[in-house]
Design a protein around this motif. Structure first.
Motif, PDB file in Angstrom:
ATOM      1  N   VAL A 118     -43.757 116.612 -46.141  1.00 38.26           N
ATOM      2  CA  VAL A 118     -43.159 117.803 -47.135  1.00 38.26           C
ATOM      3  C   VAL A 118     -43.677 117.571 -48.566  1.00 38.26           C
ATOM      4  O   VAL A 118     -43.091 116.832 -49.285  1.00 38.26           O
ATOM      5  CB  VAL A 118     -41.621 117.834 -47.016  1.00 38.26           C
ATOM      6  CG1 VAL A 118     -41.171 119.378 -47.669  1.00 38.26           C
ATOM      7  CG2 VAL A 118     -41.084 118.102 -45.410  1.00 38.26           C
ATOM      8  N   GLY A 119     -44.693 118.460 -48.856  1.00 32.75           N
ATOM      9  CA  GLY A 119     -45.223 118.367 -50.093  1.00 32.75           C
ATOM     10  C   GLY A 119     -46.754 117.939 -49.919  1.00 32.75           C
ATOM     11  O   GLY A 119     -47.169 116.927 -49.322  1.00 32.75           O
ATOM     12  N   VAL A 139     -50.136 114.270 -37.969  1.00 31.91           N
ATOM     13  CA  VAL A 139     -49.396 114.831 -39.266  1.00 31.91           C
ATOM     14  C   VAL A 139     -49.612 116.360 -39.661  1.00 31.91           C
ATOM     15  O   VAL A 139     -50.559 116.799 -39.614  1.00 31.91           O
ATOM     16  CB  VAL A 139     -50.498 114.115 -40.345  1.00 31.91           C
ATOM     17  CG1 VAL A 139     -49.425 114.309 -41.876  1.00 31.91           C
ATOM     18  CG2 VAL A 139     -50.164 112.603 -40.155  1.00 31.91           C
ATOM     19  N   ASN A 140     -48.238 116.721 -39.721  1.00 31.49           N
ATOM     20  CA  ASN A 140     -48.071 117.942 -40.285  1.00 31.49           C
ATOM     21  C   ASN A 140     -47.843 118.065 -41.604  1.00 31.49           C
ATOM     22  O   ASN A 140     -46.643 117.758 -42.140  1.00 31.49           O
ATOM     23  CB  ASN A 140     -47.234 118.823 -39.194  1.00 31.49           C
ATOM     24  CG  ASN A 140     -47.639 119.056 -38.034  1.00 31.49           C
ATOM     25  OD1 ASN A 140     -48.634 119.259 -37.593  1.00 31.49           O
ATOM     26  ND2 ASN A 140     -46.988 118.641 -36.648  1.00 31.49           N
ATOM     27  N   VAL A 141     -48.665 118.775 -42.422  1.00 30.74           N
ATOM     28  CA  VAL A 141     -48.079 118.806 -43.844  1.00 30.74           C
ATOM     29  C   VAL A 141     -47.490 120.097 -44.435  1.00 30.74           C
ATOM     30  O   VAL A 141     -48.093 121.266 -44.009  1.00 30.74           O
ATOM     31  CB  VAL A 141     -49.302 118.661 -45.003  1.00 30.74           C
ATOM     32  CG1 VAL A 141     -48.709 118.367 -46.319  1.00 30.74           C
ATOM     33  CG2 VAL A 141     -49.715 117.133 -44.497  1.00 30.74           C
ATOM     34  N   PHE A 142     -46.450 120.360 -44.860  1.00 32.14           N
ATOM     35  CA  PHE A 142     -45.764 121.580 -45.204  1.00 32.14           C
ATOM     36  C   PHE A 142     -45.861 121.532 -46.779  1.00 32.14           C
ATOM     37  O   PHE A 142     -45.434 120.587 -47.573  1.00 32.14           O
ATOM     38  CB  PHE A 142     -44.236 121.518 -44.916  1.00 32.14           C
ATOM     39  CG  PHE A 142     -44.224 121.548 -43.503  1.00 32.14           C
ATOM     40  CD1 PHE A 142     -43.946 122.579 -42.567  1.00 32.14           C
ATOM     41  CD2 PHE A 142     -44.276 120.183 -42.785  1.00 32.14           C
ATOM     42  CE1 PHE A 142     -43.920 122.578 -41.240  1.00 32.14           C
ATOM     43  CE2 PHE A 142     -44.284 120.216 -41.448  1.00 32.14           C
ATOM     44  CZ  PHE A 142     -44.109 121.300 -40.742  1.00 32.14           C
ATOM     45  N   ASP A 143     -45.896 122.845 -47.523  1.00 32.45           N
ATOM     46  CA  ASP A 143     -45.654 123.204 -48.742  1.00 32.45           C
ATOM     47  C   ASP A 143     -45.047 124.608 -48.791  1.00 32.45           C
ATOM     48  O   ASP A 143     -45.580 125.436 -48.430  1.00 32.45           O
ATOM     49  CB  ASP A 143     -47.034 123.017 -49.382  1.00 32.45           C
ATOM     50  CG  ASP A 143     -46.938 122.807 -50.877  1.00 32.45           C
ATOM     51  OD1 ASP A 143     -46.623 123.655 -51.691  1.00 32.45           O
ATOM     52  OD2 ASP A 143     -47.105 121.760 -51.599  1.00 32.45           O
ATOM     53  N   ALA A 202     -40.487 111.472 -37.686  1.00 26.26           N
ATOM     54  CA  ALA A 202     -40.118 111.218 -38.945  1.00 26.26           C
ATOM     55  C   ALA A 202     -40.488 112.318 -39.755  1.00 26.26           C
ATOM     56  O   ALA A 202     -41.523 113.002 -39.771  1.00 26.26           O
ATOM     57  CB  ALA A 202     -40.795 109.829 -39.473  1.00 26.26           C
ATOM     58  N   VAL A 203     -39.714 112.431 -40.809  1.00 24.53           N
ATOM     59  CA  VAL A 203     -40.219 113.234 -41.875  1.00 24.53           C
ATOM     60  C   VAL A 203     -40.220 112.735 -43.434  1.00 24.53           C
ATOM     61  O   VAL A 203     -39.292 111.659 -43.806  1.00 24.53           O
ATOM     62  CB  VAL A 203     -38.973 114.461 -42.153  1.00 24.53           C
ATOM     63  CG1 VAL A 203     -39.381 115.330 -43.279  1.00 24.53           C
ATOM     64  CG2 VAL A 203     -38.349 114.983 -40.912  1.00 24.53           C
ATOM     65  N   LEU A 204     -41.326 112.664 -43.968  1.00 19.83           N
ATOM     66  CA  LEU A 204     -41.595 112.293 -45.307  1.00 19.83           C
ATOM     67  C   LEU A 204     -41.811 112.995 -46.447  1.00 19.83           C
ATOM     68  O   LEU A 204     -42.650 113.782 -46.414  1.00 19.83           O
ATOM     69  CB  LEU A 204     -43.033 111.454 -45.146  1.00 19.83           C
ATOM     70  CG  LEU A 204     -43.689 110.589 -46.143  1.00 19.83           C
ATOM     71  CD1 LEU A 204     -42.651 109.849 -47.003  1.00 19.83           C
ATOM     72  CD2 LEU A 204     -44.813 110.067 -45.903  1.00 19.83           C
ATOM     73  N   TYR A 205     -40.813 113.002 -47.221  1.00 14.03           N
ATOM     74  CA  TYR A 205     -40.535 113.861 -48.438  1.00 14.03           C
ATOM     75  C   TYR A 205     -41.496 113.364 -49.717  1.00 14.03           C
ATOM     76  O   TYR A 205     -41.148 112.435 -49.922  1.00 14.03           O
ATOM     77  CB  TYR A 205     -39.190 114.040 -48.881  1.00 14.03           C
ATOM     78  CG  TYR A 205     -38.263 114.914 -47.697  1.00 14.03           C
ATOM     79  CD1 TYR A 205     -38.400 116.290 -47.925  1.00 14.03           C
ATOM     80  CD2 TYR A 205     -37.806 114.173 -46.940  1.00 14.03           C
ATOM     81  CE1 TYR A 205     -37.803 116.908 -46.794  1.00 14.03           C
ATOM     82  CE2 TYR A 205     -37.027 115.024 -45.891  1.00 14.03           C
ATOM     83  CZ  TYR A 205     -37.007 116.402 -45.903  1.00 14.03           C
ATOM     84  OH  TYR A 205     -36.209 117.029 -44.781  1.00 14.03           O
ATOM     85  N   THR A 206     -42.437 114.320 -50.038  1.00 10.47           N
ATOM     86  CA  THR A 206     -43.072 113.968 -51.519  1.00 10.47           C
ATOM     87  C   THR A 206     -43.222 114.985 -52.185  1.00 10.47           C
ATOM     88  O   THR A 206     -44.026 115.620 -52.553  1.00 10.47           O
ATOM     89  CB  THR A 206     -44.757 113.579 -50.836  1.00 10.47           C
ATOM     90  OG1 THR A 206     -45.281 114.750 -50.358  1.00 10.47           O
ATOM     91  CG2 THR A 206     -44.730 112.460 -50.047  1.00 10.47           C
TER      92      THR A 206
END
Length: 561
Positions: A118-119, A139-143, A202-206
Motif C-alpha cells: 500500500v503506497g 505483488v499488488n501495489v495500491f495507491d 501479507a500487507v506491507l504499508y509504505t
C-alpha cells in the motif's frame, strides 16, 4: 581521473553494489549509512571503471573531468569524507557487503507468496523490487492517486529533474510480469485491511508521513499562512493541492524551518520562471510565479547556524544557483560557530555561510536570506498575513518581519492506519524490523508490515528506503517460510473483480502509462519533460484511452466478425 558523486545523490546504494573495488561509502551495512547526507567516492581507491555511473538511478555520478562549474565543489566534498593518509595509499575495505546483498529466499515448496503493498512511493517500489527477485512471488501495489511514485512525483522540486530520474527504475520494476498496479484505489475507502488480507499472505504499508507538523502560534489560521510541503505539492501539480492559495503579491515571504524542503521552496520562489518553464512544474504554479512580486524569501530558524538542518549538498546547490545572503548579526554567529565546530560536515557548511554576502537594504533581484535565532511568536494581520513576529531565541526581544506569505517547514507526521496500532507520540506504526507489533501484547500482528517513513519516521533520503524495505521484506519472507502467515481465503482472480466493483475508475499499469504518455506529449509541445494533469478526473479520462486495443488487435477483431 576519479568519479564524483554530486548533489543529486539519493543514497540508493546501487552504486555500492556495482563498485568492484569498494570505494563508495558509507555502504548500507555501515553505521553511518542511515544518517549520511549522500554517498562519497574515495578518489584514491576509485579505478575509474564507470560501473557506478550506469548503476546510479538519478544520474548523480560523473567523471571529475566532466563536472560543470557548479558541481566542482563536490570533488573536495567526496574526498573530505575519507581520513588523511599518505599519498597513494588506499583505504582497506570497511564494508562487509557481498557483491550484491543476498535476497531473502522463499523456501516453501510450490507455494506462491502474494503481497499487497500500500503506497507506490520509493519505499513501496523498492519493497516490490526486493520481493520480485524471488520466483513465485506476486505483488499488488495500491495507491489512492491515479499516478504512482509518491513524493518523487509530488515532493521533489521540479528543478531537480535528475533526482526524479529514479522513476525510470520504478517503471522497470512496474513492468515485471508478476507486478500489478491498482491506482486510484484508497485503502480504508474502497478496500479495508481485512479485504487485503483475505486476498494476500501479507500487507506491507509504505504510506509515508502525509501530515505536516503544525506550528501552534496565534494567527496561523490567517489566509497566507500555510506549509512548505503543501506549497511543494502545489508546485508539482498534486491534485489534492491544485487549489492551494499561495499569495505571491507581497515582496517578501517567510519560511519557518531550514531543512532541505525549506530551501527547495525558497529556491523555487526566487528562480527565474523562464528556467522553471523547462521543467515539469504545474501550469498554475508557473503562471503564479510569472506574476509574482516576491523579491526576498527569509528562511528563519530558531537555533544557530551550527544547528542548520539543511544538508551540505543542498547548501552547495543552493548557493551555486541562487543569491543567498545573511544579515551582519548572523555573520557574527557564523564566525562564532565556526570557531567551535568539530564535525567536518558542519564546518564545511559554516565555511560556505561565512562567504555569503551581507544583506543590503534592497534586493536587486529575488534573493534568499538565511536568518537565525528567531523563535516564532505570532502571525500578524487582519484579513491576511501581513507580518510575522519572532522573539530572539532565549530573550524577550521582539523581531517583526513584514511578509504576505508564511510557510512552515518543521517536520512531518505519520497518520493512523485503520486496523493497525499507532504510536501517536512517535507518529509511526509500532514495529520491530518492519513487523507491526501490538504494543499491548508485544506480539507481531499477523500479516501486517511497514516500511519507509511510517516505519522509521521522516528520516533519510529517497534511497534510504531501499535498505529500509529490504529489512522489512527479509522479515516478511522469513515469516512466510516459517509458516506464520495465513494463506489467502479468497482466490487471486477474485481480487480484481472485487476492486472493480467498488472502484470503477481503477487505473492499472496500462492506464498509468496512458496518463504518462499524454503528459509527455503535452510537454513535448512546449519543450518540457511533461505537463502534468492536476485533476483526478482528467487523469482517469487519460487512463481510459489505454482501454482502446492497438490497431492490429482491432483489425483482427474485424476479420473475425
Amino acid at each position: 581521473m576519479p568519479h564524483v558523486i554530486t548533489q543529486s545523490c539519493c543514497s540508493d546504494g546501487s552504486c555500492v553494489y556495482a563498485c568492484p573495488v569498494n570505494c563508495i561509502h558509507p555502504s548500507p551495512d555501515e553505521p553511518g549509512f542511515a544518517t549520511a547526507e549522500m554517498l562519497y567516492i574515495d578518489p584514491v581507491a576509485c579505478v575509474d571503471c564507470g560501473a557506478c555511473v550506469s548503476a546510479c538511478p538519478v544520474g548523480a555520478i560523473a567523471p571529475e573531468s566532466k563536472l560543470t562549474d557548479k558541481q566542482l565543489p563536490f570533488v573536495e566534498l567526496n574526498a573530505s569524507f575519507y581520513p588523511d593518509r599518505p599519498a597513494g595509499v588506499k583505504l582497506p575495505p570497511t564494508s562487509k557487503l557481498a557483491p550484491v546483498l543476498p535476497a531473502p529466499a522463499v523456501r516453501r515448496g510450490g507455494a506462491e507468496l502474494t503481497v499487497a503493498v500500500v503506497g507506490s512511493g520509493p519505499a513501496g517500489m523498492y519493497a516490490a523490487d526486493e520481493l520480485l527477485t524471488q520466483k513465485g512471488v506476486r505483488v499488488n501495489v495500491f495507491d489512492k492517486l491515479p499516478t504512482p511514485f509518491g513524493l518523487v512525483r509530488a515532493g521533489v522540486a521540479p528543478d531537480h529533474q535528475h533526482t526524479k530520474g529514479v522513476t525510470q527504475l520504478f517503471e522497470r520494476i512496474a513492468g515485471h510480469p508478476r507486478f500489478t498496479f491498482y491506482l486510484n484505489v484508497e485503502i480504508g475507502q474502497h478496500l479495508s485491511h481485512a479485504d487485503l488480507l483475505a486476498h494476500h499472505h501479507a500487507v506491507l504499508y509504505t504510506v509515508g508521513a502525509p501530515h505536516d507538523r503544525r506550528l501552534d502560534i496565534p494567527g496561523m489560521e490567517l489566509p497566507g499562512a500555510g506549509t512548505a510541503t503543501e506549497t511543494v505539492a502545489w508546485i508539482n501539480g498534486h491534485p489534492d493541492f491544485a487549489g492551494t492559495d499561495v499569495d505571491l503579491r507581497h515582496e517578501r515571504a517567510v519560511v519557518i524551518g531550514n531543512g532541505n524542503v525549506a530551501l527547495d521552496v525558497a529556491r523555487i520562489l526566487t528562480t527565474d520562471p523562464d528556467v522553471l518553464a523547462r521543467t515539469d512544474i504545474s501550469d498554475s504554479a508557473l503562471r503564479a510565479l510569472r506574476s509574482s512580486a516576491v523579491r526576498e524569501v527569509v528562511i528563519a530558524a530558531r537555533r544557530r547556524p551550527i544547528d542548520s538542518a539543511f544538508t551540505l549538498p543542498e547548501l552547495i546547490g543552493l548557493t551555486s544557483t541562487a543569491e543567498v545572503v545573511l544579515d551582519a548579526g548572523d555573520h557574527d554567529l557564523v564566525r562564532e560557530d565556526l570557531a567551535i565546530a568539530t564535525d567536518a560536515g558542519t564546518k564545511a557548511k559554516l565555511e560556505i555561510l561565512a562567504k555569503l554576502p551581507v544583506a543590503s537594504g534592497v534586493a536587486e533581484r529575488p534573493r534568499i536570506r538565511l536568518a537565525y535565532r528567531l523563535t516564532p511568536h505570532r502571525v500578524l494581520g487582519t484579513d491576511r498575513v501581513t507580518a510575522v513576529e519572532f522573539l530572539r531565541t532565549g530573550t524577550d526581544e521582539a523581531v517583526q518581519i513584514e511578509a504576505g506569505l508564511l510557510l512552515t517547514s518543521i517536520g512531518y507526521r505519520g497518520a493512523p492506519i485503520a486496523g493497525l496500532p499507532f504510536d501517536d507520540a512517535a507518529a509511526v506504526v509500532p514495529n520491530q524490523g518492519g513487523r507491526v507489533v501490538d504494543p499491548a501484547t508485544g506480539k507481531a500482528v499477523t500479516g501486517a508490515y511497514v516500511a519507509g517513513w511510517i516505519k522509521r519516521g521522516p528520516t533519510g533520503f529517497i534511497g534510504t528506503n531501499k535498505s529500509c524495505s529490504m529489512e522489512t521484506v527479509s522479515n516478511l519472507v522469513d515469516d512466510f517460510n516459517d509458516g506464520l502467515l495465513r494463506d489467502p481465503a479468497e482466490r487471486p482472480a477474485l481480487l480484481d473483480k472485487l476492486i472493480r466493483s467498488r472502484q470503477p475508475d481503477l487505473v492499472d499499469r496500462a492506464g498509468w502509462r496512458a496518463i504518462a504518455a499524454a503528459e509527455t506529449a503535452r510537454g513535448d509541445a512546449e519543450g518540457r519533460p511533461r505537463v502534468k494533469f492536476v485533476d483526478v478526473a482528467d487523469m482517469v479520462a487519460a487512463a481510459a484511452n489505454a482501454e482502446d486495443p492497438p490497431l492490429a488487435r482491432r483489425l483482427l477483431a474485424g476479420l473475425l466478425r
